[in-house]
Design an enzyme around this catalytic site. Structure first.
Site, mmCIF file in Angstrom:
data_model
loop_
_atom_site.group_PDB
_atom_site.id
_atom_site.type_symbol
_atom_site.label_atom_id
_atom_site.label_comp_id
_atom_site.label_asym_id
_atom_site.label_seq_id
_atom_site.Cartn_x
_atom_site.Cartn_y
_atom_site.Cartn_z
ATOM 1 C CE LYS A 200 -3.342 2.371 2.906
ATOM 2 N NZ LYS A 200 -4.321 2.297 3.966
ATOM 3 C CD GLU A 206 9.258 -6.022 7.194
ATOM 4 O OE1 GLU A 206 9.014 -4.884 6.702
ATOM 5 O OE2 GLU A 206 9.016 -6.331 8.375
ATOM 6 N N GLY A 260 -4.712 -1.874 4.984
ATOM 7 C CA GLY A 260 -3.912 -3.014 4.518
ATOM 8 C C GLY A 260 -4.584 -4.351 4.783
ATOM 9 N NE ARG A 261 -6.331 -3.829 10.916
ATOM 10 C CZ ARG A 261 -5.674 -2.687 11.054
ATOM 11 N NH1 ARG A 261 -4.512 -2.515 10.452
ATOM 12 N NH2 ARG A 261 -6.153 -1.704 11.796
ATOM 13 C CD GLU A 346 -1.752 -4.412 11.485
ATOM 14 O OE1 GLU A 346 -0.522 -4.572 11.595
ATOM 15 O OE2 GLU A 346 -2.325 -4.399 10.387
ATOM 16 C CG HIS A 377 -4.446 -35.859 16.271
ATOM 17 N ND1 HIS A 377 -4.660 -37.099 16.840
ATOM 18 C CD2 HIS A 377 -5.464 -35.661 15.399
ATOM 19 C CE1 HIS A 377 -5.752 -37.633 16.303
ATOM 20 N NE2 HIS A 377 -6.263 -36.775 15.429
ATOM 21 C CE LYS A 506 5.920 -0.954 10.106
ATOM 22 N NZ LYS A 506 4.942 -0.224 9.314
HETATM 23 O O1 F6P Z 1 3.329 -2.764 9.749
HETATM 24 C C1 F6P Z 1 1.982 -3.057 9.661
HETATM 25 C C2 F6P Z 1 1.465 -2.810 8.273
HETATM 26 O O2 F6P Z 1 1.363 -1.442 8.051
HETATM 27 C C3 F6P Z 1 0.140 -3.494 8.060
HETATM 28 O O3 F6P Z 1 -0.920 -2.780 8.565
HETATM 29 C C4 F6P Z 1 0.139 -3.660 6.593
HETATM 30 O O4 F6P Z 1 -0.810 -4.606 6.174
HETATM 31 C C5 F6P Z 1 1.560 -4.089 6.346
HETATM 32 O O5 F6P Z 1 2.312 -3.346 7.284
HETATM 33 C C6 F6P Z 1 2.086 -3.878 4.965
HETATM 34 O O6 F6P Z 1 2.028 -2.532 4.571
HETATM 35 P P1 F6P Z 1 2.206 -2.126 3.047
HETATM 36 O O7 F6P Z 1 1.114 -2.735 2.264
HETATM 37 O O8 F6P Z 1 2.154 -0.626 3.040
HETATM 38 O O9 F6P Z 1 3.550 -2.627 2.586
#
Ligand code: F6P
Length: 538
Positions: A200, A206, A260-261, A346, A377, A506
């Site tokens: 987003k 990452e 995002g979620r 979240e 199990h 972060k």
């Molecule tokens: O760090 C949390 C977060 O902002 C989530 O809410 C989100 O889904 C994820 O990181 C990834 O964010 P992006 O889509 O901006 O890379």
């Protein structure tokens, strides 16, 4: 203003150790009276300790918190995410045949439908091989690089929808651990692989690191010029996707009012759409849209998201059960618990209310789980006999897709029903004694052995039953839980749509990297962190 749980607390105290089986004795129609249906779904919450009076008190919370008005505010584009000044409109992404949705006086639907049409066209052309790789061959593999909401939705749904996958294979890379991208790239051919960078913000460390690694891996095979053919992006940040070198025609944008979620319904779902095709993806959206309509129109006693939320609040905030388990008896929902973890934790893991005051009660619960029967199990031992109560949310379909394996499906369903029955019924000491006596035990040893075989019972669960896990049903289930989170959040008085709690880690990680690479001193760190840096520094 925080809501008042005191009436519910009093009802909980008054119920004492009342057994839920007694509720069935008192009301022969309890199963019908404590269940609700919506478009082919059956939600059963009869195996809880909620009686009519408790349910009324739970319903009163809806009025107290103004849930109906806030629900309309969400659907009509008001900026209910008020710590970020944003509307919350993932529902617009599946508003396929609904009316206009206004944000700041502007209808967002033309742009939503335009992006969806572009996605459809792109997915179709990839699937037909009309869009090809630099080698001229069709794309055979898609690698979605994203994390959190930009990963969990697509990967969960891709696993869930395996019977419908007839397009290129999809792979998902999320972790910054180089092992993740290494292992995925080792399985695919650079000549026929499309990389989708899903972020987003297009700043997440990452994702940007993995995207760069993928680019470095691809370029020797396809050349710098090939990047524009082999990369697509899903993002709200078009300037940043351009800076990365992604062809603007292969950028699928969305607006900041999609959290995002909550984003699997739009461009973030592109890998899923390529895998299952635009028609199936549209069915997925239609399922969610049907749940939106249901949530917006059904009376509380018939309203699945409302009921699921109220049962959740009863168990967490009133009964004090700190966790809840999501237990799909559907192997392909293997990533659903992880998806719900982000969705619920979240969203509702917040310590202050909208006005910044400390919450006078607990925030949302810890959510965890695994598909049945595997979990049986592994951790069900604790669920049945541990000292803590874990409310369980079972899910099961009437049919599987493997009709030649119906006998396995029957076993699956009987296990699911047996677990909720066992949790409720339990096994008392007399029954345990009789079992052990039949095995020849007697005296003190019989007593000792019997004690280990007692199941306290009276443990709550709900069951969500459906016909078969189609794209439509998956859409319904996800939207059901999204709205459940909304209702719980409104009643708790918190903002379910920000996530400030992820920021501190972060920031500290960014500051630690130069310490680990030896470019900065870590002398300002605490003793434990310094000690670990000394061990881990290369
Ligand atoms: O760090 C949390 C977060 O902002 C989530 O809410 C989100 O889904 C994820 O990181 C990834 O964010 P992006 O889509 O901006 O890379």
């Amino acid at each position: 203003m925080p809501v008042d749980f005191s009436a519910l607390n009093a009802l909980h105290t008054a119920a004492g150790s009342r057994h839920m089986l007694d509720l069935f004795d008192a009301d022969r129609s309890r199963a019908e009276n404590f269940s609700a249906r919506a478009d082919g779904l059956l939600f059963d919450y009869a195996k809880t300790n909620i009686d009519v009076q408790t349910r009324e008190a739970l319903f009163a919370l809806l009025d107290e918190a103004g849930v109906a008005d806030k629900r309309e505010a969400m659907f009509t584009g008001e900026k209910i995410n008020d710590t970020e000044g944003r509307a919350v409109l993932h529902t617009a992404l599946r508003n396929l045949d609904g009316g206009p949705v206004l944000v700041d006086g502007k209808d967002v639907m033309p742009e939503v439908l335009n992006t969806l049409a572009r996605m459809d066209d792109f997915a179709d052309r990839i699937r037909r091989g009309d869009i090809s790789s630099v080698s001229g061959s069709p794309f055979e593999d898609i690698v979605n690089i994203g994390i959190g909401g930009s990963d969990l939705g697509p990967v969960m749904a891709y696993e869930a929808m395996q019977p419908y996958v007839d397009g290129p294979r999809c792979h998902f890379v999320s972790n910054v651990d180089g092992a993740h991208i290494h292992d995925v790239l080792a399985r695919v051919n650079p000549q026929t692989t499309l990389i989708i960078v899903a972020s987003k913000t297009f700043t997440t460390i990452e994702t940007m690191t993995n995207a760069q690694t993928a680019r470095d891996w691809l370029v020797p095979h396809i050349g710098e010029d090939g990047v524009s053919k082999h990369f697509a992006a899903l993002s709200t940040a078009k300037d940043k996707t351009a800076a990365f070198g992604i062809d603007p025609d292969l950028v699928f944008g969305f607006e900041d009012w999609v959290g995002g979620r909550y984003s699997v319904w739009g461009p973030i779902g592109l890998s899923l759409m390529i895998a299952i095709g635009p028609q199936n993806f549209a069915d997925f959206l239609r399922g969610a849209q049907a749940m939106d309509v249901h949530f917006r129109t059904a009376a509380p006693k018939d309203n699945l998201p409302v009921l699921l939320a109220l049962v959740g609040l009863w168990h967490n905030q009133v009964c004090g059960h700190a966790t809840r388990a999501v237990l799909p008896y559907e192997q392909r929902l293997v990533r659903l618990p992880a998806y719900f973890q982000q969705l619920e934790m979240e969203s509702n893991g917040k310590r202050v209310s909208m006005d910044g005051e400390d919450l006078p009660y607990h925030s949302g619960p810890v959510v965890w789980g695994e598909p049945g029967t595997n979990g049986q199990h592994a951790f069900y031992q604790l669920i049945h006999q541990g000292t803590r109560v874990v409310p369980c949310e079972f899910m099961v379909g009437k049919f599987g897709h493997e009709t030649h394996l119906d006998h396995q499906h029957e076993l699956l369903v009987s296990n699911c029903l047996a677990q909720s029955e066992a949790l409720m019924r339990g096994r008392d000491i007399d029954e345990a004694r009789a079992v052990m006596a039949a095995k020849g035990f007697e005296g003190a040893e019989l007593e000792r052995q019997a004690a280990h075989r007692v199941f306290p019972g009276n443990r709550p669960s709900t069951t969500l039953a459906y016909e078969v896990l189609t794209p439509f049903v998956l859409g319904q289930i996800i939207a059901l839980y999204e709205h459940r989170v909304f209702v719980e959040g409104v009643i708790l008085g918190i903002n379910s749509y920000d996530q400030w709690g992820v920021e501190l880690g972060k920031e500290l990680a960014l500051a630690l990297q130069p310490v680990l690479s030896g470019n900065k001193s870590g002398s300002d760190k605490d003793g434990s962190t310094r000690h670990l840096i000394d061990f881990l520094k290369v």
